[in-house]
Design a protein around this motif. Structure first.
Motif, short mmCIF file in Angstrom:
data_model
loop_
_atom_site.label_atom_id
_atom_site.label_comp_id
_atom_site.label_asym_id
_atom_site.label_seq_id
_atom_site.Cartn_x
_atom_site.Cartn_y
_atom_site.Cartn_z
N GLU A 1 76.94 81.00 29.44
CA GLU A 1 78.05 80.07 29.32
C GLU A 1 77.53 78.71 28.83
O GLU A 1 76.47 78.26 29.24
N VAL A 2 78.30 78.08 27.94
CA VAL A 2 77.98 76.72 27.51
C VAL A 2 79.02 75.77 28.12
O VAL A 2 80.21 75.88 27.83
N LEU A 3 78.53 74.88 28.95
CA LEU A 3 79.37 73.85 29.57
C LEU A 3 79.01 72.52 28.94
O LEU A 3 77.85 72.11 28.99
N SER A 4 79.98 71.85 28.34
CA SER A 4 79.70 70.53 27.79
C SER A 4 80.20 69.44 28.73
O SER A 4 81.23 69.61 29.39
N VAL A 5 79.46 68.35 28.75
CA VAL A 5 79.83 67.17 29.53
C VAL A 5 80.00 66.03 28.54
O VAL A 5 79.04 65.65 27.86
N ILE A 6 81.23 65.55 28.40
CA ILE A 6 81.47 64.47 27.45
C ILE A 6 82.08 63.27 28.16
O ILE A 6 82.54 63.36 29.30
N GLY A 7 82.07 62.14 27.47
CA GLY A 7 82.62 60.91 28.03
C GLY A 7 81.99 59.72 27.34
O GLY A 7 80.96 59.85 26.69
N PRO A 8 82.61 58.54 27.49
CA PRO A 8 82.12 57.34 26.80
C PRO A 8 80.71 56.94 27.24
O PRO A 8 80.20 57.42 28.25
N ASN A 9 80.08 56.06 26.48
CA ASN A 9 78.77 55.52 26.85
C ASN A 9 78.85 54.93 28.25
O ASN A 9 79.80 54.21 28.58
N GLY A 10 77.84 55.23 29.05
CA GLY A 10 77.80 54.68 30.41
C GLY A 10 78.65 55.43 31.41
O GLY A 10 78.77 55.01 32.57
N ALA A 11 79.26 56.55 31.01
CA ALA A 11 80.16 57.30 31.89
C ALA A 11 79.42 57.93 33.07
O ALA A 11 80.01 58.16 34.13
N GLY A 12 78.13 58.24 32.86
CA GLY A 12 77.36 58.87 33.94
C GLY A 12 76.79 60.23 33.58
O GLY A 12 76.27 60.95 34.43
N LYS A 13 76.84 60.58 32.30
CA LYS A 13 76.41 61.92 31.87
C LYS A 13 74.91 62.14 32.09
O LYS A 13 74.50 63.16 32.66
N THR A 14 74.10 61.20 31.64
CA THR A 14 72.65 61.35 31.83
C THR A 14 72.30 61.28 33.32
O THR A 14 71.41 62.00 33.79
N THR A 15 73.02 60.45 34.06
CA THR A 15 72.79 60.39 35.51
C THR A 15 73.06 61.75 36.15
O THR A 15 72.30 62.20 37.03
#
Ligand SMILES: Nc1ncnc2c1ncn2[C@@H]1O[C@H](COP(=O)(O)OP(=O)(O)OP(=O)(O)O)[C@@H](O)[C@H]1O
Ligand SMILES: [Mg+2]
Length: 244
Positions: free
Chosen positions: A31-45
């Protein structure tokens, strides 16, 4: 059946900043799950929490139904949860095969060089194995990072903006590679701003805005969600990514 990897109520505070506010996610093999959102949203965290670099303030991460959020990063990687980084981190002066073998060494593989050659072949860099990372194009360097991660034999592979800075042809290679990895049964968690890439290959997409999950579903569902359009897809950055 529990999910292969599951995050429950993940919250992270950095001093006064609430980087994540109770995010749930799950991913299964193939399965491929993508995590998207604006800069600083918390994705890398979120990636940092899943891979043990940041301890969650609240919540937990389960891998094969066992909590991993208190383990050291190298232990989590040995279990099969492996990431790449948002900024290129390659071993500049080493022949590719040696740099990539580091990924296999970390998990005590009996034949790291063979694992490295396999991983380079998977990403299409086998013919360049004798070169050093510094001799590669930017697009190839990003593929090299993925090869490094693959040499560690991941079951869950987390890719942080693998197509950033790539032209259309290079990002096409990333798409093909992810499709191939999914077909092998890997679970892929993808953070990516290129909406063409995200919408083409994701089985599911979650959207994070200011640390909060605001949508979770199939690409078509998420693409048409009013909150998502307002928070992210309407933004110039994402509109640009769609147009590319
Ligand atoms: N180690 C840290 N210490 C303090 N604040 C941090 C730390 N890491 C991240 N943050 C803050 O947490 C928030 C989320 O950052 P994060 O890097 O996770 O966002 P992101 O969604 O990956 O953004 P981008 O799309 O720009 O990569 C930001 O406000 C950021 O400044
Ligand atoms: Mg990031």
């Amino acid at each position: 059946m529990p999910a292969l990897l599951e995050g429950r109520g993940i919250a992270v505070r950095f001093g006064g900043v609430a980087a994540l506010k109770g995010v749930d996610l799950s991913v299964d093999p193939g399965e491929v799950l993508s995590v998207i959102g604006p800069n600083g949203a918390g994705k890398t965290t979120l990636f940092n929490v899943i891979t043990g670099r940041v301890r969650p303030t609240q919540g937990s991460v389960l891998y094969r139904a066992q909590p991993i959020d208190k383990l050291a990063p190298f232990r989590i990687a040995q279990l099969g949860v492996v990431r790449t980084f948002q900024k290129t981190e390659v071993f500049g002066a080493l022949p590719l095969v040696e740099g990539v073998a580091a990924g296999a060494l970390a998990r005590n593989d009996p034949d790291p060089a063979e694992r490295a050659r396999e991983a380079l072949a998977t990403v299409g860099l086998y013919g360049k194995a004798h070169l050093t990372a510094a001799q590669l194009s930017y697009g190839d360097q990003r593929l090299l990072e993925i090869a490094q991660a693959l040499a560690a034999d991941p079951k869950v592979l987390l890719l942080d903006e693998p197509a950033s800075g790539m032209n259309h042809q290079e990002s096409r290679r990333i798409v093909d590679l992810i499709v191939q990895l999914r077909a092998r049964g890997l679970a892929v968690i993808l953070v990516e701003h290129n909406m063409h890439v995200v919408m083409t290959i994701s089985d599911r997409v979650i959207v994070i805005n200011y640390g909060e999950k605001i949508a979770d579903g199939k690409p078509d569902h998420v693409r048409n969600d009013a909150r998502v359009i307002e928070a992210y897809l309407g933004a110039p950055q994402a509109a640009h990514a769609v147009a590319r």
